[in-house]
Design a protein around this motif. Structure first.
Motif, PDB file in Angstrom:
ATOM      1  N   THR A  47      39.787  32.510  34.215  1.00 31.40           N
ATOM      2  CA  THR A  47      40.681  33.325  35.483  1.00 31.40           C
ATOM      3  C   THR A  47      41.410  33.874  35.033  1.00 31.40           C
ATOM      4  O   THR A  47      41.680  34.675  35.370  1.00 31.40           O
ATOM      5  CB  THR A  47      40.164  32.041  36.492  1.00 31.40           C
ATOM      6  OG1 THR A  47      39.245  31.851  37.338  1.00 31.40           O
ATOM      7  CG2 THR A  47      41.029  32.499  38.018  1.00 31.40           C
ATOM      8  N   SER A  50      40.821  37.003  33.390  1.00 28.50           N
ATOM      9  CA  SER A  50      40.122  38.042  33.593  1.00 28.50           C
ATOM     10  C   SER A  50      41.245  38.985  34.919  1.00 28.50           C
ATOM     11  O   SER A  50      41.121  40.020  35.238  1.00 28.50           O
ATOM     12  CB  SER A  50      39.289  36.911  35.234  1.00 28.50           C
ATOM     13  OG  SER A  50      38.693  36.922  34.501  1.00 28.50           O
ATOM     14  N   VAL A  51      42.219  38.203  35.058  1.00 27.88           N
ATOM     15  CA  VAL A  51      43.260  38.484  36.040  1.00 27.88           C
ATOM     16  C   VAL A  51      44.283  39.798  35.616  1.00 27.88           C
ATOM     17  O   VAL A  51      43.808  41.358  36.174  1.00 27.88           O
ATOM     18  CB  VAL A  51      44.722  37.625  36.574  1.00 27.88           C
ATOM     19  CG1 VAL A  51      46.014  38.640  36.979  1.00 27.88           C
ATOM     20  CG2 VAL A  51      43.643  36.867  37.182  1.00 27.88           C
ATOM     21  N   ILE A  54      40.828  43.011  34.741  1.00 25.97           N
ATOM     22  CA  ILE A  54      40.212  43.047  36.080  1.00 25.97           C
ATOM     23  C   ILE A  54      40.048  44.634  36.479  1.00 25.97           C
ATOM     24  O   ILE A  54      38.854  44.761  37.317  1.00 25.97           O
ATOM     25  CB  ILE A  54      41.004  42.650  37.638  1.00 25.97           C
ATOM     26  CG1 ILE A  54      39.512  42.852  38.789  1.00 25.97           C
ATOM     27  CG2 ILE A  54      42.407  43.577  38.483  1.00 25.97           C
ATOM     28  CD1 ILE A  54      38.838  41.813  39.336  1.00 25.97           C
ATOM     29  N   GLY A  59      36.996  42.149  33.683  1.00 17.82           N
ATOM     30  CA  GLY A  59      38.312  41.100  34.940  1.00 17.82           C
ATOM     31  C   GLY A  59      37.125  40.178  35.455  1.00 17.82           C
ATOM     32  O   GLY A  59      36.966  39.111  36.140  1.00 17.82           O
TER      33      GLY A  59
END
Length: 92
Positions: A47, A50-51, A54, A59
């Motif tokens: 998580t 992935s930011v 994105i 992401g």
């Protein structure tokens, strides 16, 4: 081999696990609460990584993966809590 339950103070609540899941599900904190430390760290890492990705699509793929994982956990939480609460203690 004896089967022993955890003391009431150490028992894990399914309700609290679902509450944590509802708020912090993508970060895997419900898994941390239920003693699944390694998979909780993996879920959080996916998580968090992935930011910044994105906009590249990677992401988005990471968020889809952790979202699917979190939705599967909605079904698995009662079993994880039962397994942890019914811990098996080996005879000394």
């Amino acid at each position: 081999m004896l089967v022993m339950s955890l003391p009431a103070a150490r028992r894990k609540s399914v309700t609290l696990a679902y509450l944590i899941w509802a708020v912090f599900g993508l970060f895997g904190l419900h898994r941390l609460y239920l003693g699944r430390n390694l998979s909780a760290a993996g879920m959080a890492a996916i998580t968090v990584l992935s930011v910044p990705l994105i906009w590249s699509g990677l992401g988005l793929l990471g968020f889809v993966a952790t979202s699917t994982w979190a939705l599967a956990d909605a079904v698995l939480i009662p079993g994880m809590a039962k397994e942890l609460n019914g811990a098996v203690a080996a005879a000394p």
